[in-house]
Write an enzyme that holds these catalytic residues in place. Structure first.
Site, PDB file in Angstrom:
ATOM      1  N   ARG A  57      16.327  46.627  24.590  1.00 41.40           N
ATOM      2  CA  ARG A  57      15.061  46.733  25.263  1.00 41.40           C
ATOM      3  C   ARG A  57      13.843  47.623  24.773  1.00 41.40           C
ATOM      4  NH1 ARG A  57      18.332  45.163  28.729  1.00 41.40           N
ATOM      5  NH2 ARG A  57      19.506  46.371  27.627  1.00 41.40           N
ATOM      6  N   THR A  58      14.493  48.690  24.131  1.00 45.20           N
ATOM      7  CA  THR A  58      13.738  49.844  23.614  1.00 45.20           C
ATOM      8  C   THR A  58      13.139  49.371  22.414  1.00 45.20           C
ATOM      9  OG1 THR A  58      14.899  51.406  24.832  1.00 45.20           O
ATOM     10  CG2 THR A  58      13.368  52.275  23.113  1.00 45.20           C
ATOM     11  N   LYS A  85      27.429  54.517   3.061  1.00 43.10           N
ATOM     12  CA  LYS A  85      27.948  55.085   1.512  1.00 43.10           C
ATOM     13  C   LYS A  85      28.185  56.585   2.031  1.00 43.10           C
ATOM     14  CE  LYS A  85      25.191  51.756  -1.021  1.00 43.10           C
ATOM     15  NZ  LYS A  85      24.151  51.899  -1.880  1.00 43.10           N
ATOM     16  N   ARG A 107      15.839  56.132  17.373  1.00 35.46           N
ATOM     17  CA  ARG A 107      17.114  56.524  18.635  1.00 35.46           C
ATOM     18  C   ARG A 107      18.134  57.168  17.819  1.00 35.46           C
ATOM     19  NH1 ARG A 107      19.111  52.480  23.022  1.00 35.46           N
ATOM     20  NH2 ARG A 107      17.244  53.248  24.118  1.00 35.46           N
ATOM     21  N   HIS A 135      15.305  60.281  27.121  1.00 33.63           N
ATOM     22  CA  HIS A 135      14.426  59.126  26.641  1.00 33.63           C
ATOM     23  C   HIS A 135      13.393  59.007  27.306  1.00 33.63           C
ATOM     24  CE1 HIS A 135      14.421  54.887  25.790  1.00 33.63           C
ATOM     25  NE2 HIS A 135      15.636  54.426  26.347  1.00 33.63           N
TER      26      HIS A 135
HETATM   27  N1   CP Z   1      16.811  50.869  28.757  1.00 37.08           N
HETATM   28  C1   CP Z   1      17.396  51.394  27.529  1.00 37.08           C
HETATM   29  O1   CP Z   1      17.133  51.978  26.843  1.00 37.08           O
HETATM   30  O2   CP Z   1      17.801  49.938  26.967  1.00 37.08           O
HETATM   31  P1   CP Z   1      18.437  49.565  25.649  1.00 37.08           P
HETATM   32  O3   CP Z   1      19.594  50.409  25.296  1.00 37.08           O
HETATM   33  O4   CP Z   1      18.630  48.171  25.401  1.00 37.08           O
HETATM   34  O5   CP Z   1      17.246  49.907  24.522  1.00 37.08           O
END
Ligand code: CP
Length: 307
Positions: A57-58, A85, A107, A135
């Site tokens: 999603r993100t 590496k 992320r 988040h």
């Molecule tokens: N809600 C969320 O962060 O989903 P993903 O881990 O798929 O990005």
């Protein structure tokens, strides 16, 4: 005040006026995208997505948002990179920033990694999840969804249920809710996975909260029930995960016992804690919530790029 050029590392980086402006901008972009498809606000701009942890999603909603704004996306794929590496994640970020992206979405499994690299890269950074810490853009789309569904955030009673200890969405959602008035958060979880004290210290005196063991004790009072997944990947002891698995689960039969059912949200992915039988209820909002992420993130990209 505009968010142009700012790093977005925490849900606390948004003031109430920023959130209200972004919600309205997200709605405006939703309309423009439905009428015109791809827009041209971000023409000539490049977004780098650097995801060192899995995401559907993100990552994809950021990428779709940028494409729909008329910009371009370069994706860093860790699984085919020189990280394999032995190159460090910090060196990797320095190299990628050297190619002059206009904004970087990161992320990481390491908490506070975006905070560490913000001063060694030139581009504004958006934190797309840093381990169990935060988040912030998930909280942005969560509150955008509540605002669209219920027309307000002030005065609401919001139950956050599940893995409050290792999840990063409960912390960011809690921080963002401090920007609104007269909100009560109900933290619903067994003691072993209750909300961390460091999170409570940051919200103390800014939002009311209550700890609750079981959803049935509070569900009829709630406006929103926000369910979260047990973060299997963050448990060092697999036996503890197995013990807690099944400790809380929402399905249609469980919800049908109550006179009032709140709207049901989930950041997704779900596993066993939210049964697909709930999908048919009108209160189930989690797929819409995921779609809202694209518009909320488009609004944020537009502001950070100052376009
Ligand atoms: N809600 C969320 O962060 O989903 P993903 O881990 O798929 O990005």
């Amino acid at each position: 005040m505009s968010l142009k050029g700012k790093d977005i590392l925490s849900a606390f980086d948004f003031e109430r006026e920023d959130l209200e402006r972004l919600f309205k901008l997200a709605d405006q972009l939703r309309t423009e995208i439905s009428e015109r498809g791809v827009l041209d606000y971000a023409k000539g701009k490049i977004m780098l997505t650097a995801f060192f942890e899995p995401s559907t999603r993100t990552k994809l909603s950021f990428q779709f948002a940028m494409e729909k704004l008329g910009g371009r996306v370069i994706n860093f794929d860790v699984s085919t990179s020189s990280v394999l590496k032995g190159e460090s994640d910090v060196d990797t970020m320095k190299i990628l920033d050297g190619y002059d992206p206009d904004v970087i979405v990161i992320r990481q499994k390491i908490p506070f990694f975006p905070h560490r690299v913000k001063d060694i890269v030139k581009a504004p950074i958006i934190n797309a999840g840093d381990g169990p810490n935060e988040h912030p853009t998930q909280a942005l789309l969560d509150l955008y969804t509540i605002w669209r569904e219920l027309g307000k955030i002030d005065g609401l009673k919001i139950g956050i249920m599940g893995d409050l200890k290792y999840g990063r969405t409960p912390s960011s959602l809690s921080y963002m809710l401090t920007r609104f008035n007269n909100v009560t958060i109900y933290y619903i979880a067994p003691e072993q996975i209750q909300i961390r004290d460091e999170i409570l210290e940051k919200i103390e005196g800014k939002v009311k909260y209550v700890k609750v063991g079981r959803p049935e004790d509070v569900i009829e009072e709630l406006d929103v029930l926000y369910v979260t997944r047990l973060q299997k990947e963050r448990f060092s002891n697999p036996e503890e995960y197995e013990r807690l698995k099944g400790a809380y689960k929402i399905d249609k039969e469980f919800l049908s016992k109550f006179k009032h059912i709140p709207i049901i949200m989930h950041p997704l992915p779900r596993v066993w804690e939210l049964d697909p039988s709930v999908d048919e209820l009108p209160q189930a909002k989690y797929f819409e919530q995921a779609r809202n992420g694209m518009f909320a993130r488009a609004a944020l990209i537009k502001e950070v790029l100052g376009i």
